[in-house]
Design a protein around this motif. Structure first.
Motif, PDB file in Angstrom:
ATOM      1  N   ARG A   1      -2.026  13.927 -19.587  1.00  0.00           N
ATOM      2  CA  ARG A   1      -1.009  13.040 -20.177  1.00  0.00           C
ATOM      3  C   ARG A   1      -1.634  12.002 -21.089  1.00  0.00           C
ATOM      4  NH1 ARG A   1       3.618  12.006 -15.664  1.00  0.00           N
ATOM      5  NH2 ARG A   1       3.676  14.148 -14.970  1.00  0.00           N
ATOM      6  N   LEU A   2      -2.802  11.539 -20.668  1.00  0.00           N
ATOM      7  CA  LEU A   2      -3.485  10.549 -21.498  1.00  0.00           C
ATOM      8  C   LEU A   2      -3.825  11.162 -22.853  1.00  0.00           C
ATOM      9  CD1 LEU A   2      -4.746   7.743 -21.790  1.00  0.00           C
ATOM     10  CD2 LEU A   2      -6.869   8.697 -20.916  1.00  0.00           C
TER      11      LEU A   2
ATOM     12  N   ARG B   1      -1.032  11.038 -25.044  1.00  0.00           N
ATOM     13  CA  ARG B   1      -0.781   9.693 -25.533  1.00  0.00           C
ATOM     14  C   ARG B   1      -1.795   9.308 -26.620  1.00  0.00           C
ATOM     15  NH1 ARG B   1       1.487   5.098 -21.450  1.00  0.00           N
ATOM     16  NH2 ARG B   1       2.792   6.814 -20.768  1.00  0.00           N
ATOM     17  N   ILE B   2      -3.019   9.754 -26.431  1.00  0.00           N
ATOM     18  CA  ILE B   2      -4.053   9.458 -27.431  1.00  0.00           C
ATOM     19  C   ILE B   2      -3.682  10.105 -28.764  1.00  0.00           C
ATOM     20  CG2 ILE B   2      -6.439   9.960 -28.118  1.00  0.00           C
ATOM     21  CD1 ILE B   2      -7.230   9.598 -25.174  1.00  0.00           C
TER      22      ILE B   2
ATOM     23  N   ALA C   1      -3.147  13.464 -14.944  1.00  0.00           N
ATOM     24  CA  ALA C   1      -3.070  12.205 -15.672  1.00  0.00           C
ATOM     25  C   ALA C   1      -3.905  12.268 -16.938  1.00  0.00           C
ATOM     26  CB  ALA C   1      -3.559  11.060 -14.789  1.00  0.00           C
ATOM     27  N   ARG C   2      -5.053  12.930 -16.838  1.00  0.00           N
ATOM     28  CA  ARG C   2      -5.924  13.044 -18.011  1.00  0.00           C
ATOM     29  C   ARG C   2      -5.211  13.805 -19.132  1.00  0.00           C
ATOM     30  NH1 ARG C   2      -7.818  12.424 -21.824  1.00  0.00           N
ATOM     31  NH2 ARG C   2      -9.929  12.401 -22.618  1.00  0.00           N
TER      32      ARG C   2
ATOM     33  N   ALA D   1      -5.771  13.111 -10.834  1.00  0.00           N
ATOM     34  CA  ALA D   1      -6.421  12.606 -12.043  1.00  0.00           C
ATOM     35  C   ALA D   1      -6.374  13.611 -13.193  1.00  0.00           C
ATOM     36  CB  ALA D   1      -7.863  12.231 -11.727  1.00  0.00           C
TER      37      ALA D   1
ATOM     38  N   THR E   1       0.839  -1.204   0.000  1.00  0.00           N
ATOM     39  CA  THR E   1       0.000   0.000   0.000  1.00  0.00           C
ATOM     40  C   THR E   1       0.871   1.249   0.000  1.00  0.00           C
ATOM     41  OG1 THR E   1      -1.608  -1.239   1.261  1.00  0.00           O
ATOM     42  CG2 THR E   1      -1.899   1.146   1.203  1.00  0.00           C
ATOM     43  N   PRO E   2       0.536   2.190  -0.831  1.00  0.00           N
ATOM     44  CA  PRO E   2       1.338   3.406  -0.904  1.00  0.00           C
ATOM     45  C   PRO E   2       1.397   4.148   0.430  1.00  0.00           C
ATOM     46  CG  PRO E   2      -0.396   3.410  -2.584  1.00  0.00           C
ATOM     47  CD  PRO E   2      -0.570   2.178  -1.776  1.00  0.00           C
ATOM     48  N   ASP E   3       2.531   4.705   0.782  1.00  0.00           N
ATOM     49  CA  ASP E   3       2.626   5.564   1.953  1.00  0.00           C
ATOM     50  C   ASP E   3       1.904   6.858   1.680  1.00  0.00           C
ATOM     51  OD1 ASP E   3       4.159   3.819   3.371  1.00  0.00           O
ATOM     52  OD2 ASP E   3       6.048   4.573   2.537  1.00  0.00           O
TER      53      ASP E   3
ATOM     54  N   LEU F   1       2.970   9.735   2.029  1.00  0.00           N
ATOM     55  CA  LEU F   1       3.810  10.733   1.369  1.00  0.00           C
ATOM     56  C   LEU F   1       4.085  10.397  -0.094  1.00  0.00           C
ATOM     57  CD1 LEU F   1       6.201  11.527   4.290  1.00  0.00           C
ATOM     58  CD2 LEU F   1       4.659  13.120   3.162  1.00  0.00           C
ATOM     59  N   GLU F   2       3.827   9.124  -0.412  1.00  0.00           N
ATOM     60  CA  GLU F   2       4.020   8.725  -1.813  1.00  0.00           C
ATOM     61  C   GLU F   2       2.726   8.984  -2.580  1.00  0.00           C
ATOM     62  OE1 GLU F   2       6.743   4.786  -1.562  1.00  0.00           O
ATOM     63  OE2 GLU F   2       4.766   4.626  -0.699  1.00  0.00           O
ATOM     64  N   THR F   3       2.470  10.235  -2.859  1.00  0.00           N
ATOM     65  CA  THR F   3       1.165  10.540  -3.441  1.00  0.00           C
ATOM     66  C   THR F   3       1.156  10.356  -4.956  1.00  0.00           C
ATOM     67  OG1 THR F   3       1.902  12.807  -3.344  1.00  0.00           O
ATOM     68  CG2 THR F   3       0.226  12.134  -1.760  1.00  0.00           C
ATOM     69  N   PRO F   4       0.032   9.900  -5.450  1.00  0.00           N
ATOM     70  CA  PRO F   4      -0.077   9.705  -6.889  1.00  0.00           C
ATOM     71  C   PRO F   4      -0.336  11.010  -7.626  1.00  0.00           C
ATOM     72  CG  PRO F   4      -2.131   9.119  -5.838  1.00  0.00           C
ATOM     73  CD  PRO F   4      -1.192   9.523  -4.749  1.00  0.00           C
ATOM     74  N   GLN F   5      -0.231  10.956  -8.932  1.00  0.00           N
ATOM     75  CA  GLN F   5      -0.596  12.093  -9.758  1.00  0.00           C
ATOM     76  C   GLN F   5      -2.094  12.360  -9.609  1.00  0.00           C
ATOM     77  OE1 GLN F   5       1.230  13.918 -11.478  1.00  0.00           O
ATOM     78  NE2 GLN F   5       3.129  12.791 -11.764  1.00  0.00           N
TER      79      GLN F   5
END
Lengths: 181, 398
Positions: B72-73, B76-77, B69-70, B66, B56-58, B60-64
């Motif tokens: 970036r997606l 990529r599209i 990320a959108r 959304a 499980t992520p700590d 402090l290890e926060t994700p991007q």
């Protein structure tokens, strides 16, 4: 009520776009975190999560009733493949004299080392299991309900308890073997 | 009867209905053995949970987030769409794919040609394309792939458009035939097979079908706009026109290993249009079909429609007008082929003039399709390899 042609057209177009946006918003964090659990690296997890959604964008499943299940299935499969190829790479890197550290995280060095070792063993254990068995464990520990798991891997919800109990037993015995190595 | 592990597990996870929960609870109260088992399972579950929680992520290890990320997606599209083969490329690949598909896909294609809108859904096979109008001849339009609207290749709007606007009806399922006589009887026209060939031809009778639509000009123009070709003018009299295409029964004869494994093609990560994934590279197919009928209002301006179609294929208005002048749109099937890597020439075959289309040589030989029309019947012979043998084969049809 009749829509004019232009309205019907733009509605048709928007509907499919909206579907995608809604699913993305709802599921991005879960998919991303799921892959992080499997990989222990946010950047790599994001890369695969993006690929998962890219696939949804270009080649959505024909049956759209169970898009979430489809997403989890694709994501866990990608994650397991990545662990496998990483293990191959790591073997090579170890043999050739250097080892890559997984993403740096806070804490004192001994703790970090300890936790990284455990994470590594857990991933190694998962990677050695049958894909579906590993998927069940990962999905359950990512907070999916029995119904959601059943949808994702395509079994009846009634059999999830049995599969999960078996998966845990198998996980423990494999984990112990790795620990004993 | 003792409890099963699965029941105990579901009970511990709070995943049982209230009735089942009560049953399990009361059983556990009176059964020592199951209580012990429950203890074992729950302790193990805790240990496994502990191990897996290490993943499980700590905090402090926060994700991007959304949103990021959108974005970036999106990138990529856009990137992937550039890399995706245009549908055009898929279409020409599919010409040579020898995959028998039911008439429905072909009908969609016919529609597209008929209303001069754009390109076929990927599934279409060229052999079945030949049904446009009462075809008496084939004309080849070399198309530069660079000048095709990029969106043509990825327009899901177009596919949605077709599925919303067009009615398809298929007259049954494909059916195997045991002999030429059997096939002729089932298809209701005299089926011919080459005398000059080794081996047994497998015969299959493909069902006919009917496609019909009422043209909605505004929708059609909206699609053109979507693919960036709002400059193309469609004939005004197209609006509200009832267009229907009757595709007759076709007979497909195949020689050699012509298996196509849809399971394989649908595997994740496999591009169904990648020739290297096809099974049956040693395959020759002969398709024959009476020329289909297309019904459209008599006053529909086919020339204008033809010019629009050619423009969509990348010609400028002047080129399109010049080319269109020499074509009788009532009787000609216009087959677009890519300028870059496909060649075509006129050959004499089966006593008439035919068209030979070839793709660049690849593993296993040069793919070809030979198309000709004789006695109101459209023939197409497709395969890989020697052209003079193919012509010989066609000449020996009986």
């Amino acid at each position: 009520m009749t829509l004019t042609a232009e309205k019907a057209y733009s509605k048709m177009k928007q509907d499919s776009e909206t579907d995608f946006e809604v699913i993305f918003k709802e599921q991005w964090n879960r998919i991303h975190a799921l892959l992080f659990r499997m990989l222990g690296d946010w950047a790599e997890a994001e890369d695969l999560a993006l690929d998962t959604f890219l696939r949804l964008y270009h080649r959505p499943p024909r049956d759209r009733r169970n898009l979430n299940g489809w997403l989890y299935r694709v994501a866990t499969r990608m994650g397991l493949n990545a662990i496998r190829s990483r293990n191959r790479r790591q073997r090579y890197e170890q043999e050739s004299g250097f080892e890559r550290l997984e993403s740096s995280s806070p804490g004192n060095p001994a703790q970090i080392f300890e936790r990284e070792q455990e994470r590594k063993r857990v991933r190694q254990t998962l990677q050695g299991m049958q894909e579906r068995t590993a998927q069940i464990l990962i999905l359950r520990h990512s907070g999916l309900s029995y119904a959601e798991i059943a949808e994702t891997i395509g079994v009846s919800p009634r059999s999830v308890g049995t599969l999960l109990a078996r998966a845990e037993a198998e996980f423990e015995s494999r984990f112990r073997k790795i620990e004993g190595d | 009867m003792h409890l099963k592990d699965g029941e105990i597990k579901a009970f511990q996870d709070g995943e049982l209905s209230s009735v089942e929960r009560q049953r399990v609870e009361s059983h556990l109260e009176r059964c020592e053995q199951c209580r012990a088992r429950s203890g074992v399972l729950s302790e193990r579950a805790q240990r496994v949970h502990h191990y897996l929680s290490s993943l499980t992520p700590d905090l402090l290890e926060t994700p991007q987030p959304a949103k990021l990320a959108r974005a970036r997606l999106e990138k990529r599209i856009t990137q992937s769409e550039k890399e995706r083969k245009p549908m055009w490329e898929k279409f020409t690949t599919t010409i040579f794919s020898r995959r028998a598909r039911p008439a429905l896909a072909a009908l969609a294609v016919l529609l597209l040609l008929a209303v001069a809108l754009a390109f076929p859904p990927v599934q279409a096979i060229a052999e079945s394309f030949l049904g446009l109008f009462r075809v008496q001849q084939v004309a080849v339009v070399p198309v530069s792939m660079d000048s095709l609207p990029e969106q043509l290749g990825s327009s899901s709007t177009l596919e949605t458009f077709i599925s919303n606007q067009v009615d398809f009806e298929s007259y049954g399922e494909a059916e195997a035939a045991v002999s030429v006589e059997d096939a002729s009887a089932k298809a209701n026209f005299p089926v011919r097979l080459p005398a000059a060939s080794d081996g047994d031809w497998k015969l299959e009778v493909q069902p006919g079908g009917k496609m019909s639509m009422k043209v909605n000009l505004k929708l059609a123009q909206a699609v053109l706009e979507e693919i960036g070709r709002s400059d193309i003018q469609l004939p005004q009299d197209l609006d509200g026109a009832d267009v229907s295409v009757d595709v007759p029964v076709a007979v497909q004869a195949s020689l050699g290993d012509c298996r196509f494994d849809p399971e394989q093609a649908n595997q994740p990560g496999v591009d169904p249009d990648d020739p290297s994934t096809w099974v049956g590279k040693e395959c020759t197919t002969l398709i024959q079909m009476p020329s289909p009928d297309i019904t459209a209002p008599a006053d529909l301006n086919l020339d204008e429609l033809g010019v629009a179609f050619l423009q969509l294929m990348g010609m400028n208005p002047q080129e399109a007008a010049d080319f269109a002048k020499n074509i009788n749109w009532q009787t000609t099937f216009v087959l677009p082929i890519p300028r870059e890597n496909t060649t075509s020439r006129t050959v004499t075959v089966d006593g008439v003039e035919g068209t030979l289309i070839q793709r660049p040589r690849q593993r296993g030989g040069t793919p070809y399709v030979l198309i000709w029309i004789k006695n109101d019947t459209v023939y197409s012979l497709g395969g890989v390899g020697n052209i003079s043998q193919a012509i010989q084969m066609a000449d020996s049809l009986k």
